[in-house]
Design a protein around this motif. Structure first.
Motif, PDB file in Angstrom:
ATOM      1  N   GLY A   9       0.795  -1.221   0.000  1.00 26.21           N
ATOM      2  CA  GLY A   9       0.000   0.000   0.000  1.00 26.21           C
ATOM      3  C   GLY A   9       0.828   1.272   0.000  1.00 26.21           C
ATOM      4  N   GLU A  10       0.469   2.214   0.852  1.00 24.04           N
ATOM      5  CA  GLU A  10       1.080   3.541   0.841  1.00 24.04           C
ATOM      6  C   GLU A  10       2.579   3.499   1.122  1.00 24.04           C
ATOM      7  N   ALA A  11       3.016   2.553   1.909  1.00 25.56           N
ATOM      8  CA  ALA A  11       4.440   2.460   2.242  1.00 25.56           C
ATOM      9  C   ALA A  11       5.298   2.143   1.022  1.00 25.56           C
ATOM     10  N   ALA A  12       4.693   1.602  -0.031  1.00 27.90           N
ATOM     11  CA  ALA A  12       5.444   1.247  -1.232  1.00 27.90           C
ATOM     12  C   ALA A  12       5.544   2.393  -2.227  1.00 27.90           C
ATOM     13  N   GLU A  13       4.911   3.536  -1.941  1.00 26.37           N
ATOM     14  CA  GLU A  13       4.918   4.652  -2.895  1.00 26.37           C
ATOM     15  C   GLU A  13       6.324   5.165  -3.198  1.00 26.37           C
ATOM     16  N   PRO A  14       7.211   5.339  -2.194  1.00 26.13           N
ATOM     17  CA  PRO A  14       8.585   5.759  -2.536  1.00 26.13           C
ATOM     18  C   PRO A  14       9.283   4.782  -3.482  1.00 26.13           C
ATOM     19  N   PHE A  15       9.062   3.494  -3.251  1.00 22.50           N
ATOM     20  CA  PHE A  15       9.655   2.492  -4.129  1.00 22.50           C
ATOM     21  C   PHE A  15       9.108   2.620  -5.544  1.00 22.50           C
ATOM     22  N   LEU A  16       7.800   2.819  -5.684  1.00 20.74           N
ATOM     23  CA  LEU A  16       7.188   2.965  -7.003  1.00 20.74           C
ATOM     24  C   LEU A  16       7.665   4.228  -7.709  1.00 20.74           C
ATOM     25  N   THR A  17       7.920   5.274  -6.937  1.00 17.19           N
ATOM     26  CA  THR A  17       8.452   6.503  -7.538  1.00 17.19           C
ATOM     27  C   THR A  17       9.812   6.247  -8.176  1.00 17.19           C
ATOM     28  N   VAL A  18      10.660   5.491  -7.463  1.00 18.68           N
ATOM     29  CA  VAL A  18      11.974   5.134  -8.002  1.00 18.68           C
ATOM     30  C   VAL A  18      11.823   4.259  -9.246  1.00 18.68           C
ATOM     31  N   VAL A  19      10.891   3.301  -9.192  1.00 15.20           N
ATOM     32  CA  VAL A  19      10.669   2.396 -10.328  1.00 15.20           C
ATOM     33  C   VAL A  19      10.233   3.182 -11.562  1.00 15.20           C
ATOM     34  N   ARG A  20       9.283   4.100 -11.388  1.00 20.60           N
ATOM     35  CA  ARG A  20       8.803   4.879 -12.529  1.00 20.60           C
ATOM     36  C   ARG A  20       9.894   5.775 -13.094  1.00 20.60           C
ATOM     37  N   SER A  21      10.711   6.365 -12.227  1.00 15.77           N
ATOM     38  CA  SER A  21      11.813   7.217 -12.697  1.00 15.77           C
ATOM     39  C   SER A  21      12.843   6.390 -13.459  1.00 15.77           C
ATOM     40  N   ALA A  22      13.187   5.236 -12.906  1.00 23.12           N
ATOM     41  CA  ALA A  22      14.155   4.362 -13.573  1.00 23.12           C
ATOM     42  C   ALA A  22      13.610   3.884 -14.913  1.00 23.12           C
ATOM     43  N   LEU A  23      12.307   3.599 -14.967  1.00 15.89           N
ATOM     44  CA  LEU A  23      11.695   3.160 -16.216  1.00 15.89           C
ATOM     45  C   LEU A  23      11.795   4.247 -17.279  1.00 15.89           C
ATOM     46  N   ALA A  24      11.578   5.485 -16.902  1.00 14.38           N
ATOM     47  CA  ALA A  24      11.686   6.598 -17.850  1.00 14.38           C
ATOM     48  C   ALA A  24      13.104   6.713 -18.399  1.00 14.38           C
ATOM     49  N   VAL A  25      14.089   6.522 -17.535  1.00 14.94           N
ATOM     50  CA  VAL A  25      15.487   6.590 -17.975  1.00 14.94           C
ATOM     51  C   VAL A  25      15.803   5.448 -18.936  1.00 14.94           C
ATOM     52  N   VAL A  26      15.379   4.234 -18.607  1.00 17.36           N
ATOM     53  CA  VAL A  26      15.640   3.075 -19.459  1.00 17.36           C
ATOM     54  C   VAL A  26      14.977   3.255 -20.824  1.00 17.36           C
ATOM     55  N   GLN A  27      13.761   3.789 -20.842  1.00 15.16           N
ATOM     56  CA  GLN A  27      13.072   3.998 -22.099  1.00 15.16           C
ATOM     57  C   GLN A  27      13.766   5.051 -22.960  1.00 15.16           C
ATOM     58  N   LYS A  28      14.368   6.051 -22.335  1.00 14.55           N
ATOM     59  CA  LYS A  28      15.131   7.041 -23.090  1.00 14.55           C
ATOM     60  C   LYS A  28      16.355   6.408 -23.741  1.00 14.55           C
ATOM     61  N   VAL A  29      17.070   5.570 -22.969  1.00 18.46           N
ATOM     62  CA  VAL A  29      18.215   4.857 -23.537  1.00 18.46           C
ATOM     63  C   VAL A  29      17.767   3.947 -24.671  1.00 18.46           C
ATOM     64  N   LEU A  30      16.627   3.296 -24.482  1.00 16.09           N
ATOM     65  CA  LEU A  30      16.075   2.424 -25.514  1.00 16.09           C
ATOM     66  C   LEU A  30      15.830   3.198 -26.800  1.00 16.09           C
ATOM     67  N   TRP A  31      15.319   4.403 -26.675  1.00 18.93           N
ATOM     68  CA  TRP A  31      15.054   5.225 -27.854  1.00 18.93           C
ATOM     69  C   TRP A  31      16.336   5.480 -28.634  1.00 18.93           C
ATOM     70  N   TRP A  32      17.426   5.755 -27.906  1.00 18.90           N
ATOM     71  CA  TRP A  32      18.707   5.982 -28.575  1.00 18.90           C
ATOM     72  C   TRP A  32      19.164   4.734 -29.323  1.00 18.90           C
ATOM     73  N   VAL A  33      18.953   3.570 -28.718  1.00 18.73           N
ATOM     74  CA  VAL A  33      19.359   2.323 -29.368  1.00 18.73           C
ATOM     75  C   VAL A  33      18.533   2.077 -30.629  1.00 18.73           C
ATOM     76  N   ILE A  34      17.245   2.326 -30.549  1.00 19.33           N
ATOM     77  CA  ILE A  34      16.364   2.054 -31.676  1.00 19.33           C
ATOM     78  C   ILE A  34      16.689   2.950 -32.867  1.00 19.33           C
ATOM     79  N   LEU A  35      17.208   4.123 -32.605  1.00 20.16           N
ATOM     80  CA  LEU A  35      17.603   4.997 -33.706  1.00 20.16           C
ATOM     81  C   LEU A  35      18.685   4.356 -34.580  1.00 20.16           C
ATOM     82  N   LEU A  36      19.377   3.366 -34.031  1.00 18.73           N
ATOM     83  CA  LEU A  36      20.413   2.654 -34.787  1.00 18.73           C
ATOM     84  C   LEU A  36      19.841   1.506 -35.624  1.00 18.73           C
ATOM     85  N   ALA A  37      18.548   1.256 -35.520  1.00 12.42           N
ATOM     86  CA  ALA A  37      17.940   0.096 -36.187  1.00 12.42           C
ATOM     87  C   ALA A  37      18.164   0.057 -37.694  1.00 12.42           C
ATOM     88  N   PRO A  38      18.037   1.180 -38.428  1.00 16.38           N
ATOM     89  CA  PRO A  38      18.286   1.107 -39.874  1.00 16.38           C
ATOM     90  C   PRO A  38      19.696   0.626 -40.214  1.00 16.38           C
TER      91      PRO A  38
END
Length: 454
Positions: A191-220
C-alpha cells in the motif's frame, strides 16, 4: 540569428527519410551487401570474409544492446504496470482475456500448419539425404516449464563457462516475469508504504526507455548488418532439397499474417493498414534480428505509442507475449515439421497425434519460454508424438532462412493480441491508433496517459 538557426535545423530534420523508409533502405542495402559479400568468398560460418565479418559485427552489436536493455525494462515495466492496474476495473479480466486470445490465435495457426502439411506433403517431396539426420544437442521437455518458473536469482541471470575459460551471462525472461509479478503484487499489498519504491521504479523506467530510444535509432544501420550477414552466410542454396517444406512454412506464415490477423482486426472494427503501419518498426526488426526477446522493447513501444494500447497493459501483455505467444515458432513451424518428419521416415500419424500437435503448440510455447529457439519447441513436439528426434537434423540447413519469417509472425501476434483486447475492453486510444503515421518507431514526444476504466 537564433530563430534562423532553429529554422535551418528544423528544415534539415525534415529532409531526413522517415524511420520506416530508413529501415526499408537498410533492408535493400543489406541484401545488396550480403550478395556482394557472398560473391567475394569464402562464405559460410567457418571462414567469413572481411565484409561478412563487418556485417555480422554491426548486427550483433545492435542485438546485444537490445538484449542488455531487456532485463531492466521488463522488470521495471511490469512492476509499474501492476501498480497502475490497481486503478483499473477488471484488471484480472484483462490478463485472462489476453491468455485466451493467445490460445485462440495459436490454435488457428497450428490448424493452418497441419492442413498445409497434409496438403503439400513436404516429407514426401524432399530430396535431402537421410545421412543429414541427427538429434540436436538441446531438446525441450515439459520439465523446462516447471524449472523455468523458479528464479535462480532476483535478476533471472544465468552464467555459463566457455571453452576458453570465459564466463558468459544470459537471462531468463520467464524468471524475470515471475520476479516482477511477485514484486508488483507485493507493492499493491504493502500500500502507501510502497509509494517511494514505485516513484523510483517509474523514474528508472523513464530513464531506461530514453536509452532504448537511442538504441532504436540505430535500427536502420543494424538492419543492413543483420540481413546482409544472413544473406552472406546462409544464402539460398539449401532451399533446393527442402523447397516444398520451406514453401509450406512460409505459406502458413503468410496466411496467418495476411489473412487471419486482418480478419481478426476487421471483426473488431480496427483498420488493417493502421495496425501494420504502426507495428512495422517491430516487424521489420524481428525479421532481420530473428529474436522476439531482442525485439520486445520495440514491440512494447509501438504497441503503446502507435497502436494506442495503454502503457500499464502493454508493458504487461507484450513481455508475456514475447515468452509465450509464438504463432510462427511454436504453432506453424512445429506442426509442419512434425508432419514432415513423419512423412520422411514413413510413419503414419493418427487423429490423436494431430490433436497432440495442437495441444503442444497452444500450451508448449509456455513450457519452453525459458529456452531460446524453435528447435527446442520442435523437439518437444516430436518427443510428445514419439517421432525420431534425428529428423531435426534434416531441417537445420534452412532454419535461419525460416526463422526470419517465424520471428516476424511471432512479433505481429504479440502486438495484435493486446490491441484487440484493449479495443474490446474499451481502453484503446482510438485517436492514437488512427493517427497519421510519421514513420517513427514511436511518438517519442507523447506523454503516458492513465489507463481508463473499462
Amino acid at each position: 540569428m537564433s530563430s534562423a538557426r532553429s529554422e535551418q535545423q528544423r528544415t534539415r530534420r525534415l529532409r531526413l527519410p522517415s524511420f520506416g523508409i530508413q529501415v526499408l533502405i537498410g533492408l535493400v542495402l543489406g541484401v545488396v551487401l550480403g550478395l556482394v559479400a557472398r560473391s567475394i568468398g569464402p562464405d559460410g560460418v567457418e571462414d567469413p570474409n572481411w565484409l561478412t565479418e563487418t556485417l555480422s559485427t554491426v548486427g550483433d552489436v545492435f542485438v546485444t544492446l537490445l538484449r542488455t536493455i531487456v532485463p531492466p525494462l521488463v522488470f521495471l515495466a511490469i512492476v509499474a504496470s501492476i501498480a497502475n492496474l490497481r486503478d483499473v476495473t477488471g484488471a484480472a479480466r484483462l490478463a485472462w482475456k489476453t491468455l485466451a486470445w493467445f490460445a485462440i490465435t495459436a490454435l488457428i495457426a497450428v490448424s493452418i500448419g497441419i492442413v498445409l502439411g497434409l496438403v503439400l506433403q513436404p516429407g514426401d517431396h524432399a530430396s535431402v539425404s537421410a545421412d543429414s539426420a541427427a538429434a540436436p544437442e538441446t531438446t525441450g521437455s515439459w520439465l523446462d516449464f516447471l524449472t523455468g518458473l523458479v528464479p535462480a536469482n532476483i535478476l533471472g541471470l544465468e552464467a555459463s563457462a566457455g571453452d576458453d575459460g570465459s564466463v558468459g551471462l544470459s537471462f531468463n525472461v520467464l524468471q524475470i516475469l515471475v520476479v516482477a509479478i511477485a514484486v508488483g503484487i507485493a507493492t499493491l499489498k504493502v500500500g502507501e508504504a510502497a509509494e517511494p519504491f514505485l516513484t523510483v521504479v517509474r523514474s528508472a523506467l523513464a530513464v531506461v526507455q530514453k536509452v532504448l530510444w537511442w538504441v532504436i535509432l540505430l535500427a536502420p544501420i543494424a538492419t543492413v548488418g543483420l540481413l546482409g550477414n544472413a544473406v552472406a552466410t546462409y544464402g539460398w542454396d539449401a532451399l533446393g532439397s527442402l523447397g516444398t517444406f520451406a514453401v509450406a512454412v512460409y505459406a502458413g506464415l503468410a496466411l496467418v499474417v495476411f489473412a487471419v490477423y486482418p480478419t481478426l482486426l476487421r471483426l473488431n472494427g480496427l483498420s488493417i493498414k493502421q495496425f501494420f503501419t504502426g507495428a512495422w518498426p517491430a516487424l521489420s526488426l524481428a525479421f532481420v534480428s530473428r529474436s522476439s526477446v531482442g525485439t520486445m522493447p520495440v514491440t512494447a513501444s509501438v504497441t503503446e505509442r502507435n497502436l494506442g494500447v495503454p502503457r500499464a497493459y502493454a508493458s504487461f501483455a507484450v513481455p508475456l507475449g514475447a515468452t509465450t505467444k509464438m504463432d510462427g515458432c511454436a504453432s506453424i513451424y512445429p506442426a509442419i515439421s512434425a508432419i514432415f518428419v513423419a512423412q520422411f521416415f514413413g510413419l503414419d500419424l493418427s487423429i490423436t497425434d494431430y490433436v497432440l500437435i495442437a495441444f503442444v503448440s497452444v500450451i508448449g510455447s509456455a513450457a519452453t519460454a525459458g529456452v531460446t529457439g524453435a528447435t527446442v519447441m520442435l523437439t518437444l513436439t516430436l518427443s510428445t508424438l514419439g517421432l525420431p528426434l534425428e529428423g531435426v537434423g534434416l531441417l537445420l540447413a534452412i532454419d535461419p532462412i525460416l526463422d526470419m519469417g517465424r520471428t516476424a509472425v511471432n512479433v505481429a501476434g504479440q502486438a495484435l493480441v493486446p490491441t484487440i483486447v484493449a479495443k474490446r475492453e474499451g481502453i484503446l486510444d482510438v485517436e492514437a491508433y488512427h493517427a497519421p503515421r510519421t514513420g517513427a518507431a514511436w511518438r517519442e514526444d507523447s506523454t503516458p496517459q492513465p489507463v481508463p476504466t473499462a
